[in-house]
Scaffold this motif. Structure first.
Motif, mmCIF file in Angstrom:
data_model
loop_
_atom_site.group_PDB
_atom_site.id
_atom_site.type_symbol
_atom_site.label_atom_id
_atom_site.label_comp_id
_atom_site.label_asym_id
_atom_site.label_seq_id
_atom_site.Cartn_x
_atom_site.Cartn_y
_atom_site.Cartn_z
ATOM 1 N N LEU A 198 47.672 49.173 38.349
ATOM 2 C CA LEU A 198 47.176 50.092 39.364
ATOM 3 C C LEU A 198 45.713 50.396 39.068
ATOM 4 O O LEU A 198 45.395 51.013 38.045
ATOM 5 C CB LEU A 198 47.992 51.383 39.378
ATOM 6 N N LEU A 199 44.837 49.924 39.936
ATOM 7 C CA LEU A 199 43.401 50.140 39.767
ATOM 8 C C LEU A 199 42.917 51.183 40.776
ATOM 9 O O LEU A 199 43.239 51.092 41.969
ATOM 10 C CB LEU A 199 42.646 48.827 39.984
ATOM 11 N N LYS A 200 42.173 52.160 40.270
ATOM 12 C CA LYS A 200 41.563 53.171 41.121
ATOM 13 C C LYS A 200 40.077 52.871 41.258
ATOM 14 O O LYS A 200 39.389 52.680 40.253
ATOM 15 C CB LYS A 200 41.761 54.571 40.538
ATOM 16 N N VAL A 201 39.595 52.811 42.477
ATOM 17 C CA VAL A 201 38.194 52.462 42.697
ATOM 18 C C VAL A 201 37.601 53.361 43.788
ATOM 19 O O VAL A 201 38.224 53.587 44.823
ATOM 20 C CB VAL A 201 38.050 50.966 43.076
ATOM 21 N N ARG A 202 36.409 53.865 43.505
ATOM 22 C CA ARG A 202 35.669 54.659 44.487
ATOM 23 C C ARG A 202 34.616 53.757 45.113
ATOM 24 O O ARG A 202 33.785 53.166 44.406
ATOM 25 C CB ARG A 202 35.014 55.871 43.831
ATOM 26 N N VAL A 203 34.651 53.631 46.414
ATOM 27 C CA VAL A 203 33.762 52.724 47.137
ATOM 28 C C VAL A 203 32.736 53.553 47.913
ATOM 29 O O VAL A 203 33.094 54.513 48.612
ATOM 30 C CB VAL A 203 34.565 51.839 48.116
ATOM 31 N N ASP A 204 31.478 53.165 47.760
ATOM 32 C CA ASP A 204 30.393 53.859 48.466
ATOM 33 C C ASP A 204 29.419 52.832 49.011
ATOM 34 O O ASP A 204 29.476 51.642 48.654
ATOM 35 C CB ASP A 204 29.687 54.824 47.520
ATOM 36 N N LEU A 205 28.514 53.301 49.848
ATOM 37 C CA LEU A 205 27.527 52.440 50.501
ATOM 38 C C LEU A 205 26.144 52.799 49.997
ATOM 39 O O LEU A 205 25.790 53.990 49.896
ATOM 40 C CB LEU A 205 27.610 52.629 52.023
ATOM 41 N N ALA A 206 25.361 51.776 49.659
ATOM 42 C CA ALA A 206 23.991 52.018 49.207
ATOM 43 C C ALA A 206 23.210 52.753 50.283
ATOM 44 O O ALA A 206 23.379 52.512 51.486
ATOM 45 C CB ALA A 206 23.323 50.703 48.847
ATOM 46 N N ALA A 260 34.986 56.624 49.715
ATOM 47 C CA ALA A 260 36.422 56.805 49.650
ATOM 48 C C ALA A 260 36.953 56.262 48.337
ATOM 49 O O ALA A 260 36.375 55.336 47.754
ATOM 50 C CB ALA A 260 37.102 56.096 50.822
ATOM 51 N N THR A 261 38.037 56.846 47.877
ATOM 52 C CA THR A 261 38.713 56.385 46.669
ATOM 53 C C THR A 261 40.045 55.768 47.077
ATOM 54 O O THR A 261 40.838 56.406 47.788
ATOM 55 C CB THR A 261 38.953 57.535 45.683
ATOM 56 N N VAL A 262 40.289 54.530 46.656
ATOM 57 C CA VAL A 262 41.528 53.832 46.998
ATOM 58 C C VAL A 262 42.198 53.346 45.730
ATOM 59 O O VAL A 262 41.573 53.247 44.662
ATOM 60 C CB VAL A 262 41.259 52.638 47.935
ATOM 61 N N GLU A 263 43.478 53.050 45.839
ATOM 62 C CA GLU A 263 44.253 52.496 44.742
ATOM 63 C C GLU A 263 44.752 51.111 45.127
ATOM 64 O O GLU A 263 45.295 50.925 46.218
ATOM 65 C CB GLU A 263 45.439 53.404 44.397
ATOM 66 N N LEU A 264 44.575 50.155 44.244
ATOM 67 C CA LEU A 264 45.055 48.790 44.435
ATOM 68 C C LEU A 264 46.069 48.498 43.353
ATOM 69 O O LEU A 264 45.756 48.563 42.158
ATOM 70 C CB LEU A 264 43.896 47.794 44.371
ATOM 71 N N GLY A 265 47.300 48.175 43.754
ATOM 72 C CA GLY A 265 48.345 47.933 42.777
ATOM 73 C C GLY A 265 49.265 46.799 43.182
ATOM 74 O O GLY A 265 49.040 46.113 44.188
ATOM 75 N N ASP A 266 50.312 46.623 42.393
ATOM 76 C CA ASP A 266 51.274 45.560 42.682
ATOM 77 C C ASP A 266 51.938 45.763 44.035
ATOM 78 O O ASP A 266 52.343 44.799 44.699
ATOM 79 C CB ASP A 266 52.340 45.502 41.588
ATOM 80 N N GLY A 267 52.062 47.007 44.462
ATOM 81 C CA GLY A 267 52.663 47.281 45.760
ATOM 82 C C GLY A 267 51.817 46.813 46.926
ATOM 83 O O GLY A 267 52.314 46.721 48.057
#
Length: 400
Positions: A290-298, A337-344
């Motif tokens: 389970l990876l948590k990543v915050r994505v933003d725009l320059a 936004a912060t999203v989670e990427l996992g096995d699901g």
């Protein structure tokens, strides 16, 4: 099928009308021509009478001319509006012959090249079958009508298995494999049918099919279950436990077959202990990634994008297939936004984050909504799929 034949009959009548109308018109033209000939004959008879009266001295020349003129006017009035006769090379026989041959040839060609059986099957499949036997008959007719349909063959094979007809199912699955290719799922179904068709006797053929299926997909469920059954029947209880444990990992938590499968594992364990053996502990399952990543725009890109532009956030293996292992979709308006990427979030069951030790995070902006191509992109450095610390990902580069 009655409405189909009624429609075909109406179309046939329309076609015949184009052939028979010219014949009817020719008959009408013949009647008009006969009437004109009669009027001409009457005119000639009247002129002959006038000539006889002139010779007898009853009429003088002026009266003769007046009578002739009167007869000519009557002839002109009777024949006025009559069209000139049409000249045709076909005559009457050719259209009538064509009117007979068209429906006969049309019916013959349709019975040879047509698809009335498929039309009837479509009508039948639109209604729910009343029994399993009726469903089987429909599938058998569908296979007969479309022998190159791998889908129809597959469903027929599955139906045969539910009716305890493994020998028939094995033949059908073999045909399916020959049409659709040696896909792991089809090989597993074929091996299972062949095993039961042989009276639950393991054979080199069944072994080869399961080996090929698991080589292409180590998680092919039918082959795993079948190998577990064969190992249990052969009193190789530890092998049965191992195969069934592997199968158990592939089933969803709410799958009803998990109960029966767990019962089989328990029975195999009891028999192994009773025979003096010891159940080997299954290796611990890998924890779900389970990876948590915050994505933003320059900041310098914000004037160049639109709020409705799609943002695709995904993780892919640094060494492995190029397909994303997990993905989410947002819009520019959602950033940051912060999203989670996992096995699901796996795109395919065999492509999970936890199956690959190292991955890369990617965020792409696509105005056209295409995840494979866009205008702007952000990439992370390679990181372990087991990483738990939150990651920062900035979209700051042109997508090339």
């Amino acid at each position: 099928m009655i409405d189909f034949w009624l429609a075909a009959g109406l179309l046939l009548l329309v076609a015949l009308s184009f052939l028979l109308i010219p014949v009817l018109r020719s008959r009408r033209a013949q009647l008009e021509e006969d009437r004109t000939a009669l009027n001409v004959a009457l005119y000639q008879e009247r002129v002959a009478e006038l000539q006889v009266q002139q010779q007898e001295g009853v009429l003088d020349a002026a009266q003769m001319d007046a009578g002739r003129a009167e007869a000519a006017r009557e002839l002109l009035a009777d024949t006025e509006g009559v069209a000139a006769p049409r000249v045709t090379r076909l005559g009457k026989a050719a259209p009538l012959l064509a009117a007979i041959l068209v429906p006969v040839l049309g019916l013959g060609l349709y019975l040879h090249f047509g698809a009335s059986d498929k039309v009837e099957l479509t009508r039948e499949f639109a209604q729910a079958p009343q029994s399993m036997e009726e469903m089987t008959r429909r599938l058998e007719r569908a296979v007969a009508a479309q022998p190159d349909s791998a889908e129809a063959l597959y469903f027929l094979g599955r139906t045969y298995m539910t009716q305890d007809r493994p020998a028939d199912a094995a033949k059908i699955f073999e045909r399916t494999v020959n049409l659709a290719g040696r896909q792991p799922e089809l090989l597993g179904q074929w091996a299972q049918a062949q095993y039961f068709a042989d009276g639950k006797k393991w054979s080199d053929k069944v072994q080869a099919l399961t080996d090929e299926a698991l080589k292409a997909d180590p998680k092919e469920v039918t082959s795993l279950g079948l190998l577990g059954i064969a190992a249990f029947e052969g009193q190789r209880y530890q092998e049965a436990i191992d195969y069934w444990n592997r199968l158990l990992e592939q089933l969803p938590p709410d799958d009803q077959s998990r109960i029966a499968l767990q019962g089989g594992i328990t029975r195999a364990s009891e028999k192994l202990v009773a025979s003096g053996g010891k159940v080997a502990q299954a290796p611990a399952a890998k924890p779900a990634a389970l990876l948590k990543v915050r994505v933003d725009l320059a900041a310098d890109l914000k004037p160049k994008v639109q709020p409705g532009d799609s943002v695709f956030i995904f993780a892919r293996a640094t060494s492995g297939p190029p397909a994303p292992l997990a993905a989410k979709r947002l819009t520019v308006a959602d950033l940051p936004a912060t999203v989670e990427l996992g096995d699901g979030d796996a795109m395919m069951p065999q492509l999970k984050l936890s199956n690959f030790p190292e991955v890369q995070l990617v965020a792409r902006i696509s105005r056209a909504g295409k995840p494979t191509a866009g205008e702007w992109i952000g990439r992370s450095q390679p990181l372990a799929s087991s990483t738990t610390a939150p990651q920062q990902l900035t979209i700051d580069s042109p997508d090339k």
